[in-house]
Design an enzyme around this catalytic site. Sequence first.
Site, mmCIF file in Angstrom:
data_model
loop_
_atom_site.group_PDB
_atom_site.id
_atom_site.type_symbol
_atom_site.label_atom_id
_atom_site.label_comp_id
_atom_site.label_asym_id
_atom_site.label_seq_id
_atom_site.Cartn_x
_atom_site.Cartn_y
_atom_site.Cartn_z
ATOM 1 C CG ASP A 1 40.668 37.493 40.516
ATOM 2 O OD1 ASP A 1 39.598 36.858 40.388
ATOM 3 O OD2 ASP A 1 41.682 36.992 41.051
ATOM 4 N NE ARG B 1 43.220 38.724 44.421
ATOM 5 C CZ ARG B 1 42.763 37.903 45.371
ATOM 6 N NH1 ARG B 1 41.495 37.552 45.364
ATOM 7 N NH2 ARG B 1 43.556 37.435 46.294
ATOM 8 C CG ASP C 1 45.994 35.980 43.317
ATOM 9 O OD1 ASP C 1 46.201 35.332 44.346
ATOM 10 O OD2 ASP C 1 45.467 37.117 43.318
ATOM 11 C CE1 TYR D 1 52.116 42.026 41.876
ATOM 12 C CE2 TYR D 1 52.588 43.930 43.247
ATOM 13 C CZ TYR D 1 52.462 42.562 43.095
ATOM 14 O OH TYR D 1 52.681 41.745 44.177
#
Length: 292
Positions: free
Chosen positions: A84, A180, A42, A70
């Site tokens: 988000d 997310r 993203d 992540y």
Amino acid sequence: MESVESGLVIVDKPSGWTSHDVVGRMRRLARTRRVGHAGTLDPMATGVLVVGVGKATRLLGHLALTEKGYDATIRLGESTNTDDAEGETTATASAAGVSDAALEAGIAALTGPIEQIPPQVSAIKVNGERAYKMARKGEEVALRARPVTVHAFTVTGVRRHGDVVDVDASVACSSGTYIRALARDLGASLGCGGHLTALRRTRVGPYDLGMARTLDELAVKTEVLPMEEAVASAFPRRDVSDDDARRIAHGGRLPAAGQGPGPVGVFAPDGTLLALVEERDGLARPLAVFVS
């Protein structure tokens, strides 16, 4: 000026750029249109974006299926329509009463094999249209839950600010997992809502931040991981004879060598990468051939 050699470029994607923006920049730096990426990030997210140049674009679909890592920050106490920080706040509920024990229990419930409903604003197609386009038109998107695996979901920090709680976490997960959605579901399970405020991808398969370069660094020197190294680091390796090399180079099959169901890199006696194969029904069948 000639284009750079075929291979992978491990980019440290900046915030605010789409993955497609990075591909466009790399096309100019590599001086070729034949550039693609494995696994979209993203715009808000930063970190490892694997970019393929030249023949390496044919590796990308196989690399996209590998495990990813992540570093994330989840804000509890606020929900958004995108799950988000780029979205609009849709609900607030105090997270001040969420204990460390409740937080750990909520995270434990989201670890391992789970069924995850993707975010409304995602690139998944519903009846031929991207979900995010439907969501932007105000349509309610019915997305089905999908099986994903969260291998590790570890809290690395908790910061309490009145009614909101910011949770830093490290996540290792299968392809197709939305961080997310983990933030959304964690907040929902704790009764206060949640969304993702920061995301940095630290790893895609064997390629990590230590190998990544910023676009500014790549503009000075475009470092390309050669095809042979890229495949040898990501997949099992099979070295074959000259006869078998000729057979594979022409799209032929070889007897299976018992190296598992996933892609296997096949190399000629001189170390040249020949192909990716998969073993099925006793045979190694080419997925992609890189020599002609």
